[in-house]
Motif scaffolding. Sequence first.
Motif, PDB file in Angstrom:
ATOM      1  N   HIS A   1      -2.106  -6.055   3.617  1.00  0.00           N
ATOM      2  CA  HIS A   1      -0.693  -5.531   3.857  1.00  0.00           C
ATOM      3  C   HIS A   1       0.257  -5.834   4.914  1.00  0.00           C
ATOM      4  O   HIS A   1       1.304  -6.012   5.040  1.00  0.00           O
ATOM      5  CB  HIS A   1      -0.771  -4.235   3.778  1.00  0.00           C
ATOM      6  CG  HIS A   1       0.673  -3.575   3.807  1.00  0.00           C
ATOM      7  ND1 HIS A   1       1.995  -3.475   2.483  1.00  0.00           N
ATOM      8  CD2 HIS A   1       1.274  -2.725   4.703  1.00  0.00           C
ATOM      9  CE1 HIS A   1       2.890  -3.012   2.743  1.00  0.00           C
ATOM     10  NE2 HIS A   1       2.470  -1.986   4.162  1.00  0.00           N
TER      11      HIS A   1
ATOM     12  N   GLY B   1       5.403   2.741  -4.083  1.00  0.00           N
ATOM     13  CA  GLY B   1       4.067   1.401  -4.583  1.00  0.00           C
ATOM     14  C   GLY B   1       4.184   0.806  -3.007  1.00  0.00           C
ATOM     15  O   GLY B   1       3.066  -0.035  -2.925  1.00  0.00           O
ATOM     16  N   GLN B   2       5.085   0.492  -1.927  1.00  0.00           N
ATOM     17  CA  GLN B   2       5.470  -0.663  -1.017  1.00  0.00           C
ATOM     18  C   GLN B   2       4.772   0.143   0.052  1.00  0.00           C
ATOM     19  O   GLN B   2       4.609  -0.951   0.631  1.00  0.00           O
ATOM     20  CB  GLN B   2       6.509  -1.369  -0.905  1.00  0.00           C
ATOM     21  CG  GLN B   2       6.907  -1.988  -1.897  1.00  0.00           C
ATOM     22  CD  GLN B   2       5.752  -3.045  -2.380  1.00  0.00           C
ATOM     23  OE1 GLN B   2       5.911  -3.710  -1.090  1.00  0.00           O
ATOM     24  NE2 GLN B   2       5.682  -3.408  -3.529  1.00  0.00           N
ATOM     25  N   LEU B   3       4.208   1.110   0.517  1.00  0.00           N
ATOM     26  CA  LEU B   3       3.517   1.774   1.690  1.00  0.00           C
ATOM     27  C   LEU B   3       2.515   1.142   1.416  1.00  0.00           C
ATOM     28  O   LEU B   3       1.366   1.265   0.044  1.00  0.00           O
ATOM     29  CB  LEU B   3       4.125   3.077   1.276  1.00  0.00           C
ATOM     30  CG  LEU B   3       5.058   3.492   2.264  1.00  0.00           C
ATOM     31  CD1 LEU B   3       4.977   5.897   1.951  1.00  0.00           C
ATOM     32  CD2 LEU B   3       5.737   3.600   3.079  1.00  0.00           C
TER      33      LEU B   3
ATOM     34  N   LEU C   1      -1.006   1.424  -1.576  1.00  0.00           N
ATOM     35  CA  LEU C   1      -1.481  -0.270  -1.939  1.00  0.00           C
ATOM     36  C   LEU C   1      -3.515   0.185  -1.804  1.00  0.00           C
ATOM     37  O   LEU C   1      -3.818  -0.159  -2.088  1.00  0.00           O
ATOM     38  CB  LEU C   1      -1.355  -1.264  -1.275  1.00  0.00           C
ATOM     39  CG  LEU C   1       0.920  -1.902  -1.649  1.00  0.00           C
ATOM     40  CD1 LEU C   1       0.963  -2.637  -0.345  1.00  0.00           C
ATOM     41  CD2 LEU C   1      -0.033  -2.356  -2.140  1.00  0.00           C
TER      42      LEU C   1
END
Length: 138
Positions: free
Chosen positions: A115, A79-81, A85
């Motif tokens: 981001h 989820g953090q890449l 996102l």
Amino acid sequence: MTDPSRLVCTAEGWAFSLEQWSAEGVEAAAARRVSVGTECIAVLNSGMPPVWFLHAVDGEVVAYFEPSDAQDVVDESPGQLASGLVAAGLVAAGVPEGTAEESSEVLLLKPVEQHFGVELPRASLAGQALPALAFTAA
């Protein structure tokens, strides 16, 4: 002589490249080279569907997908890449279901902006030339 089909500029530590009549930016080999020690995001819009999104991190391509395949990326990507996102934003906007109100290009770029904390000029998203670049006929 500068090749008018590929121009690159930098701003505040970011490098931007626009390619006309070329898709080298979304080739895996180019993305791997460019992303060594950093990240690379490439969006291909040839003027005809499909639009493609590529994300490479430190020499490795971590995602390459078309917006309608965004649900697959959400299911598989951490989820953090940025790619995860972006895919989540596309799913939330209804792109895979065909119910999105905005174009895939705009919906691809909005999560990238959020981001990475960059803002692309809205004129460029509306199909106008970026203020820092001008394409000229050869």
